[in-house]
Design a protein around this motif. Structure first.
Motif, short mmCIF file in Angstrom:
data_model
loop_
_atom_site.label_atom_id
_atom_site.label_comp_id
_atom_site.label_asym_id
_atom_site.label_seq_id
_atom_site.Cartn_x
_atom_site.Cartn_y
_atom_site.Cartn_z
N GLY A 141 -24.55 30.57 -1.42
CA GLY A 141 -25.80 30.30 -0.73
C GLY A 141 -26.76 31.47 -0.83
O GLY A 141 -26.37 32.60 -1.15
N THR A 142 -28.02 31.20 -0.53
CA THR A 142 -29.06 32.23 -0.61
C THR A 142 -29.89 32.31 0.67
O THR A 142 -30.94 32.93 0.68
N SER A 143 -29.42 31.70 1.75
CA SER A 143 -30.18 31.69 3.00
C SER A 143 -30.28 33.10 3.60
O SER A 143 -29.43 33.97 3.32
N ARG A 313 -27.98 27.06 8.39
CA ARG A 313 -28.25 27.49 7.01
C ARG A 313 -28.32 26.28 6.09
O ARG A 313 -27.66 26.19 5.06
N ARG A 314 -29.17 25.31 6.48
CA ARG A 314 -29.27 24.05 5.75
C ARG A 314 -29.70 24.26 4.30
O ARG A 314 -29.37 23.46 3.42
N GLU A 315 -30.46 25.34 4.05
CA GLU A 315 -30.93 25.59 2.69
C GLU A 315 -29.79 25.91 1.73
O GLU A 315 -29.99 25.93 0.51
N ASP A 316 -28.58 26.17 2.26
CA ASP A 316 -27.43 26.44 1.40
C ASP A 316 -26.63 25.19 1.07
O ASP A 316 -25.70 25.25 0.26
N GLU A 318 -27.23 22.37 -0.55
CA GLU A 318 -27.25 21.87 -1.93
C GLU A 318 -26.41 22.76 -2.85
O GLU A 318 -25.64 22.26 -3.68
N ARG A 344 -30.79 14.45 0.84
CA ARG A 344 -31.57 14.53 2.08
C ARG A 344 -30.70 14.20 3.29
O ARG A 344 -30.81 14.85 4.34
N ILE A 347 -28.43 17.19 4.02
CA ILE A 347 -29.16 18.32 4.61
C ILE A 347 -29.56 18.04 6.05
O ILE A 347 -29.59 18.95 6.89
N SER A 348 -29.85 16.78 6.38
CA SER A 348 -30.31 16.46 7.74
C SER A 348 -29.16 16.34 8.74
O SER A 348 -29.38 16.45 9.95
#
Length: 363
Positions: A141-143, A313-316, A318, A344, A347-348
């Protein structure tokens, strides 16, 4: 730390000579003249290697090999050197075989080789784990919150500080502990994990510290604990909040003194294992209600890393999803991805089971 050797040889002159020679080589050496004295010695001492006479006044040394090699390597000495006896000794489990009179240089080589082989054997599982670790990226991840965790790891890893990792179930606390170990000067030694939830309290102390022979029903031989296996490495205690008061007191003693005692033992043994603990519970509240020792909490809480839940950390998600797909299909080389609509939804979702739940869903 110098290796400890035990010589079981009934010839007093040879026994004394061997003790002196091996002390000059830098070993800690004890010598006994009979099997009975050796048994008494092994009740309280834990040698790294045994030099055993093939013919003792109260036992056949060759018949003792299978029992002794359960504790440490054995080198057989005999005045009746022959190929058949050498084969018999090795088949029984002896590391090597020497005929009397013993050449000091040859003995030094044999001892060194036996100890080196034992070290390789003990670290075999560690090496396998290390190789498996190379096949996966632990921190995916990159969050910003994950980057903060990485910064904390980099800050504490080079030291020997005790680390407490806090986070919900499934966030990857053990992976963080692995990173602390892998980025430390202890990375070439063992990372030993103990799940405090899965072991009965009556067996926990024996599993952690080991036990002496005869210390309880079923203890038919001496056993080293996980704290021995983690020597010069890292001991990871997962879900530390689940241990009872008696174990809390003994763990506190290890953290304060660097020493421990096996179940049924009378001798304090040194420990050079770094302690990293993890919990999904609020230890401060447990201290307030009296279920967790305050002094132990302060020792464990020398440096705390909080691992965020996946919903923070939802951006991680994917990147984690792609990672799990690649891992799951690694042997078949099948290329798959979730479509945009499915991603989607992933992530949600709030992921109460965190990264562990995501991995199971992806698989």
């Amino acid at each position: 730390m110098s290796k400890s050797l035990l010589i079981i040889e009934d010839d007093k002159v040879l026994n004394t000579l061997l003790v002196q020679q091996m002390q000059d080589m830098g070993y800690n050496v004890d010598g006994v003249l009979t099997w009975q004295l050796a048994q008494s010695h092994l009740q309280t001492k834990d040698p790294d290697l045994i030099i055993l006479d093939g013919r003792l006044p109260d036992a056949d040394g060759h018949e003792l090999i299978p029992e002794l090699v359960m504790h440490c390597p054995v080198v057989i000495l005999t005045a009746y050197g022959s190929v058949p006896q050498a084969v018999r000794a090795v088949r029984a489990g002896a590391s090597d075989y020497l005929s009397k009179p013993v050449n000091a240089e040859e003995l030094d080589v044999v001892i060194s080789r036996a100890l080196d082989t034992e070290t390789l054997r003990q670290n075999y599982q560690f090496c396998r784990n290390q190789l498996r670790g190379k096949q996966r990226k632990l921190m995916v991840g990159t969050s910003a919150v994950l980057d903060e965790v990485t910064q904390f790891i980099d800050a504490v890893a080079p030291s020997d500080m005790t680390v407490l990792i806090n986070g919900e179930s499934g966030v990857g606390k053990e992976l963080v502990a692995h990173e602390v170990h892998d980025r430390s000067h202890r990375s070439e030694s063992n990372f030993v994990a103990l799940d405090c939830c899965t072991i009965q309290e009556s067996l926990f102390e024996s599993e952690l510290f080991g036990h002496e022979r005869g210390s309880f029903t079923g203890a038919d031989r001496k056993k080293k604990g996980l704290i021995d296996a983690a020597e010069k490495g890292t001991l990871f205690l997962d879900e530390i909040g689940e241990i009872g008061p008696a174990i809390q007191a003994k763990l506190l003693r290890v953290l304060e003194t660097g020493r421990f005692r096996r179940v049924g033992g009378t001798e304090d043994l040194p420990s050079d294992a770094r302690i990293v603990a993890a919990t999904n519970r609020n230890l401060e509240e447990m201290v307030q209600d009296g279920s967790f020792r305050q002094d132990l909490y302060y020792r464990l809480n020398a440096f705390t890393i909080i691992v965020p839940p996946l919903r923070k950390r939802r951006e991680d998600i994917e990147a984690l999803t792609d990672h799990f797909i690649q891992t799951h299909n690694f042997s078949r080389r099948i290329s798959k991805r979730f479509n945009k609509s499915s991603m989607r939804h992933l992530i949600s979702y709030d992921w109460p089971g965190n990264v562990r739940e995501l991995r199971n869903v992806v698989e």
